[in-house]
Write a protein that holds these residues in place. Structure first.
Motif, PDB file in Angstrom:
ATOM      1  N   LEU A 170      -9.641 -12.846   6.291  1.00  0.00           N
ATOM      2  CA  LEU A 170      -9.793 -11.676   7.549  1.00  0.00           C
ATOM      3  C   LEU A 170      -9.940 -11.485   9.342  1.00  0.00           C
ATOM      4  N   ASP A 171     -10.336 -13.083   9.692  1.00  0.00           N
ATOM      5  CA  ASP A 171     -10.904 -13.493  10.994  1.00  0.00           C
ATOM      6  C   ASP A 171      -9.681 -13.556  11.049  1.00  0.00           C
ATOM      7  N   GLN A 172      -8.765 -15.121  10.406  1.00  0.00           N
ATOM      8  CA  GLN A 172      -7.631 -15.225  10.856  1.00  0.00           C
ATOM      9  C   GLN A 172      -6.534 -14.455  11.208  1.00  0.00           C
ATOM     10  N   LEU A 173      -6.471 -13.374  10.059  1.00  0.00           N
ATOM     11  CA  LEU A 173      -5.249 -12.296  10.008  1.00  0.00           C
ATOM     12  C   LEU A 173      -5.940 -11.672  11.142  1.00  0.00           C
ATOM     13  N   MET A 174      -6.911 -11.173  11.804  1.00  0.00           N
ATOM     14  CA  MET A 174      -7.590 -10.833  12.933  1.00  0.00           C
ATOM     15  C   MET A 174      -7.393 -11.226  14.326  1.00  0.00           C
ATOM     16  N   ALA A 175      -7.109 -12.501  14.211  1.00  0.00           N
ATOM     17  CA  ALA A 175      -6.792 -13.312  15.578  1.00  0.00           C
ATOM     18  C   ALA A 175      -6.005 -13.098  15.903  1.00  0.00           C
ATOM     19  N   VAL A 176      -5.563 -12.440  16.622  1.00  0.00           N
ATOM     20  CA  VAL A 176      -3.608 -12.431  17.537  1.00  0.00           C
ATOM     21  C   VAL A 176      -4.199 -12.920  19.028  1.00  0.00           C
ATOM     22  N   ASP A 177      -2.847 -13.297  19.596  1.00  0.00           N
ATOM     23  CA  ASP A 177      -3.062 -13.351  21.131  1.00  0.00           C
ATOM     24  C   ASP A 177      -2.318 -12.498  21.763  1.00  0.00           C
ATOM     25  N   PHE A 178      -1.053 -12.928  21.094  1.00  0.00           N
ATOM     26  CA  PHE A 178       0.185 -11.580  21.497  1.00  0.00           C
ATOM     27  C   PHE A 178       0.931 -12.479  22.588  1.00  0.00           C
ATOM     28  N   HIS A 179       0.640 -14.055  22.087  1.00  0.00           N
ATOM     29  CA  HIS A 179       1.907 -15.264  22.441  1.00  0.00           C
ATOM     30  C   HIS A 179       1.853 -16.036  21.459  1.00  0.00           C
ATOM     31  N   ASP A 180       1.090 -16.698  21.424  1.00  0.00           N
ATOM     32  CA  ASP A 180       1.058 -17.389  20.122  1.00  0.00           C
ATOM     33  C   ASP A 180       0.644 -16.854  18.370  1.00  0.00           C
ATOM     34  N   SER A 181      -0.168 -15.947  18.673  1.00  0.00           N
ATOM     35  CA  SER A 181       0.183 -15.472  16.936  1.00  0.00           C
ATOM     36  C   SER A 181      -0.077 -13.886  17.730  1.00  0.00           C
ATOM     37  N   VAL A 182       0.937 -13.182  16.708  1.00  0.00           N
ATOM     38  CA  VAL A 182       1.348 -11.729  16.878  1.00  0.00           C
ATOM     39  C   VAL A 182       1.613 -10.626  16.149  1.00  0.00           C
ATOM     40  N   ALA A 183       1.409  -9.502  15.715  1.00  0.00           N
ATOM     41  CA  ALA A 183       1.302  -9.355  15.385  1.00  0.00           C
ATOM     42  C   ALA A 183       1.087  -7.466  15.380  1.00  0.00           C
ATOM     43  N   TYR A 184       2.033  -6.834  14.610  1.00  0.00           N
ATOM     44  CA  TYR A 184       2.359  -5.293  14.478  1.00  0.00           C
ATOM     45  C   TYR A 184       2.123  -4.851  13.138  1.00  0.00           C
ATOM     46  N   VAL A 185       1.333  -3.214  13.261  1.00  0.00           N
ATOM     47  CA  VAL A 185       0.862  -2.552  12.516  1.00  0.00           C
ATOM     48  C   VAL A 185       1.561  -1.864  12.534  1.00  0.00           C
ATOM     49  N   ALA A 186       1.887  -0.964  11.005  1.00  0.00           N
ATOM     50  CA  ALA A 186       2.623   0.209  10.939  1.00  0.00           C
ATOM     51  C   ALA A 186       1.863   1.209  10.456  1.00  0.00           C
ATOM     52  N   LEU A 187       1.087   2.631  10.869  1.00  0.00           N
ATOM     53  CA  LEU A 187       0.413   3.514  10.968  1.00  0.00           C
ATOM     54  C   LEU A 187       0.783   4.898  10.448  1.00  0.00           C
ATOM     55  N   VAL A 188       0.335   5.386   9.920  1.00  0.00           N
ATOM     56  CA  VAL A 188       0.179   7.062   9.159  1.00  0.00           C
ATOM     57  C   VAL A 188      -0.871   7.631   8.920  1.00  0.00           C
ATOM     58  N   HIS A 189      -0.807   9.041   9.428  1.00  0.00           N
ATOM     59  CA  HIS A 189      -2.301  10.264   9.137  1.00  0.00           C
ATOM     60  C   HIS A 189      -2.051  10.440   7.347  1.00  0.00           C
ATOM     61  N   GLN A 190      -2.546   9.619   6.871  1.00  0.00           N
ATOM     62  CA  GLN A 190      -3.233  10.735   5.123  1.00  0.00           C
ATOM     63  C   GLN A 190      -4.040  10.966   5.095  1.00  0.00           C
ATOM     64  N   ASP A 191      -4.239  12.331   4.494  1.00  0.00           N
ATOM     65  CA  ASP A 191      -5.582  13.098   4.595  1.00  0.00           C
ATOM     66  C   ASP A 191      -6.534  12.862   5.268  1.00  0.00           C
ATOM     67  N   GLY A 192      -5.898  13.165   6.673  1.00  0.00           N
ATOM     68  CA  GLY A 192      -6.837  13.510   7.961  1.00  0.00           C
ATOM     69  C   GLY A 192      -7.434  11.766   8.373  1.00  0.00           C
TER      70      GLY A 192
END
Length: 187
Positions: free
Chosen positions: A69-91
């Motif tokens: 999880l540490d590795q997955l969360m380590a993003v710098d938006f040049h060498d490591s980039v991640a885009y997340v898709a989010l929705v509201h569900q049950d508040g």
């Protein structure tokens, strides 16, 4: 799928976001992964089917370790980039998909991955997530994007073909395919 990007420049992705309309008419928010998404990412992985987790990580796992999880969360938006898709569900705001890349040592290519929640598949979400990822890789000057996937992952093979990736069997592992996309036009 047209998207309406926010007004901040690409080099500062903190406010960058898009609201995407999927093929079934539902809407998702796509934005850069943030530190505050750590628990959402862990919950997302936990909700994936065993097959989806296997396809994403190319191994069997019941839950994500703190180190992964540490590795997955380590993003710098040049060498490591991640885009997340989010929705509201049950508040609650929940993660339903993610795309990411990590730049290789040569600084010319990146390895990518995309994962969509089992109940959000076949709505165009993986295409939307990958298009934002590809655009970012191009803006960052990368030459090539690739993905190593299980040969049994037909959904990924179809997605790669749709997005213009070429595919071939991994010469080191016949159970895997390598999908490759040229990002920059030849000079």
């Amino acid at each position: 799928m047209p998207a309406s990007p926010a007004t901040l420049p690409a080099q500062d992705p903190s406010g960058e976001h898009w609201v995407e309309s999927l093929t079934d008419g539902t809407h998702v928010l796509i934005r850069p992964l943030r530190a505050e998404d750590r628990q959402r990412e862990a919950d997302f992985i936990a909700r994936l089917s065993p097959e989806a987790r296997h396809f994403r990580f190319l191994c069997s796992m019941r839950e994500v370790s703190p180190a992964l999880l540490d590795q997955l969360m380590a993003v710098d938006f040049h060498d490591s980039v991640a885009y997340v898709a989010l929705v509201h569900q049950d508040g609650e705001l929940i993660e339903v998909g993610i795309s990411r890349y990590s730049v290789g040592q040569d600084k010319q290519q990146c390895e990518c991955a995309v994962t969509v929640a089992d109940d959000w598949r076949e709505r165009g979400l993986a295409v939307a997530l990958m298009r934002h990822l590809i655009d970012c890789a191009r803006r960052n000057g990368l030459q090539q994007m690739f993905s190593v996937d299980s040969a049994a992952n037909t959904a990924m093979h179809d997605l790669a073909r749709f997005l213009g990736f070429s595919s071939h069997q991994d010469p080191e592992d016949a159970t895997q395919l390598i999908h490759t996309l040229k990002l920059q036009a030849a000079s």
